[in-house]
Motif scaffolding. Sequence first.
Motif, PDB file in Angstrom:
ATOM      1  N   ALA A 157       0.669  -1.259   0.291  1.00 43.86           N
ATOM      2  CA  ALA A 157       0.001   0.187  -0.016  1.00 43.86           C
ATOM      3  C   ALA A 157       0.821   1.222  -0.002  1.00 43.86           C
ATOM      4  N   ALA A 158       1.964   1.190   0.507  1.00 37.77           N
ATOM      5  CA  ALA A 158       2.730   2.514   0.736  1.00 37.77           C
ATOM      6  C   ALA A 158       3.198   3.075  -0.281  1.00 37.77           C
ATOM      7  N   GLY A 159       3.687   2.301  -1.428  1.00 44.24           N
ATOM      8  CA  GLY A 159       4.347   3.008  -2.677  1.00 44.24           C
ATOM      9  C   GLY A 159       2.858   3.960  -3.318  1.00 44.24           C
ATOM     10  N   PRO A 160       1.861   3.635  -3.685  1.00 44.06           N
ATOM     11  CA  PRO A 160       0.875   4.263  -4.324  1.00 44.06           C
ATOM     12  C   PRO A 160       0.220   5.270  -3.185  1.00 44.06           C
ATOM     13  N   VAL A 161      -0.057   5.039  -1.920  1.00 51.92           N
ATOM     14  CA  VAL A 161      -0.572   6.007  -1.038  1.00 51.92           C
ATOM     15  C   VAL A 161       0.349   7.024  -0.579  1.00 51.92           C
ATOM     16  N   ARG A 162       1.632   6.703  -0.429  1.00 49.22           N
ATOM     17  CA  ARG A 162       2.718   7.646  -0.070  1.00 49.22           C
ATOM     18  C   ARG A 162       2.824   8.928  -1.084  1.00 49.22           C
ATOM     19  N   LYS A 163       2.867   8.342  -2.640  1.00 47.49           N
ATOM     20  CA  LYS A 163       2.863   9.109  -3.520  1.00 47.49           C
ATOM     21  C   LYS A 163       1.939  10.010  -3.820  1.00 47.49           C
ATOM     22  N   GLU A 164       0.740   9.430  -3.622  1.00 46.55           N
ATOM     23  CA  GLU A 164      -0.292  10.430  -3.524  1.00 46.55           C
ATOM     24  C   GLU A 164      -0.432  11.458  -2.429  1.00 46.55           C
ATOM     25  N   ALA A 165      -0.201  10.946  -1.462  1.00 45.54           N
ATOM     26  CA  ALA A 165      -0.119  11.924  -0.118  1.00 45.54           C
ATOM     27  C   ALA A 165       0.903  13.185  -0.381  1.00 45.54           C
ATOM     28  N   TYR A 166       2.157  12.658  -0.909  1.00 40.25           N
ATOM     29  CA  TYR A 166       2.966  13.816  -0.955  1.00 40.25           C
ATOM     30  C   TYR A 166       3.007  14.483  -2.421  1.00 40.25           C
ATOM     31  N   GLY A 167       2.143  13.788  -3.346  1.00 44.26           N
ATOM     32  CA  GLY A 167       1.971  14.432  -4.450  1.00 44.26           C
ATOM     33  C   GLY A 167       3.141  14.454  -5.489  1.00 44.26           C
ATOM     34  N   ARG A 168       3.984  13.489  -5.461  1.00 39.27           N
ATOM     35  CA  ARG A 168       5.010  13.443  -6.192  1.00 39.27           C
ATOM     36  C   ARG A 168       5.490  11.775  -6.613  1.00 39.27           C
ATOM     37  N   PRO A 169       5.958  11.248  -7.323  1.00 40.81           N
ATOM     38  CA  PRO A 169       6.616  10.032  -7.501  1.00 40.81           C
ATOM     39  C   PRO A 169       7.534   9.558  -6.798  1.00 40.81           C
ATOM     40  N   ASP A 170       8.518  10.501  -6.157  1.00 39.42           N
ATOM     41  CA  ASP A 170       9.651  10.271  -5.401  1.00 39.42           C
ATOM     42  C   ASP A 170       9.418  11.042  -4.210  1.00 39.42           C
ATOM     43  N   PRO A 171       8.639  11.000  -3.021  1.00 37.05           N
ATOM     44  CA  PRO A 171       8.605  11.493  -2.064  1.00 37.05           C
ATOM     45  C   PRO A 171      10.070  11.755  -1.258  1.00 37.05           C
ATOM     46  N   GLN A 172      10.252  13.000  -0.948  1.00 35.07           N
ATOM     47  CA  GLN A 172      11.483  13.624  -0.689  1.00 35.07           C
ATOM     48  C   GLN A 172      11.380  13.609   1.117  1.00 35.07           C
ATOM     49  N   VAL A 173      11.243  12.531   1.352  1.00 31.42           N
ATOM     50  CA  VAL A 173      11.160  12.334   3.172  1.00 31.42           C
ATOM     51  C   VAL A 173      11.788  11.118   3.489  1.00 31.42           C
ATOM     52  N   ALA A 174      12.567  11.232   4.574  1.00 29.61           N
ATOM     53  CA  ALA A 174      13.264   9.927   5.219  1.00 29.61           C
ATOM     54  C   ALA A 174      11.926   9.029   5.650  1.00 29.61           C
TER      55      ALA A 174
END
Length: 138
Positions: A97-114
């Motif tokens: 779930a994390a890939g699609p949900v995180r990319k959606e939440a952060y609004g980018r294909p490569d979330p810039q977050v540790a």
Amino acid sequence: METQSFGVPWEEAYGYVQAVKHGDTIYLSGQLSHSGADFVAPAPVADGRVTDFSAMEAQMRQTYVNAAELLSRFGASLDDVVEEVLYVLDIPAAFAAAGPVRKEAYGRPDPQVASTLVGTPGLALPEQLIEIKFIARV
């Protein structure tokens, strides 16, 4: 120092606030999948154990919504998050779930977050599959 809360029963029961801003850093307590005091997408539980992890994506999505709401109260957003720790009951379900949900939440294909994903045998509420802690800098 500024603080924010949702006013949900477990804040008073446990004794904490949802967010603290100290200087230019915002610390969010572990966020859950809830809307007000109602749990969103609760996992089915039998004999005190979760029997199905398929609600992971829905719980994760609502958890990011709640984090964004708290950050907005400080004039911040998920764009300001520098670190997150995801505590989950099931690593494979969370990872899927994390890939699609995180990319959606952060609004980018490569979330810039540790980001750290941690498996745990239990969380605060029986129907809870995930809890996410955030640190943001503004």
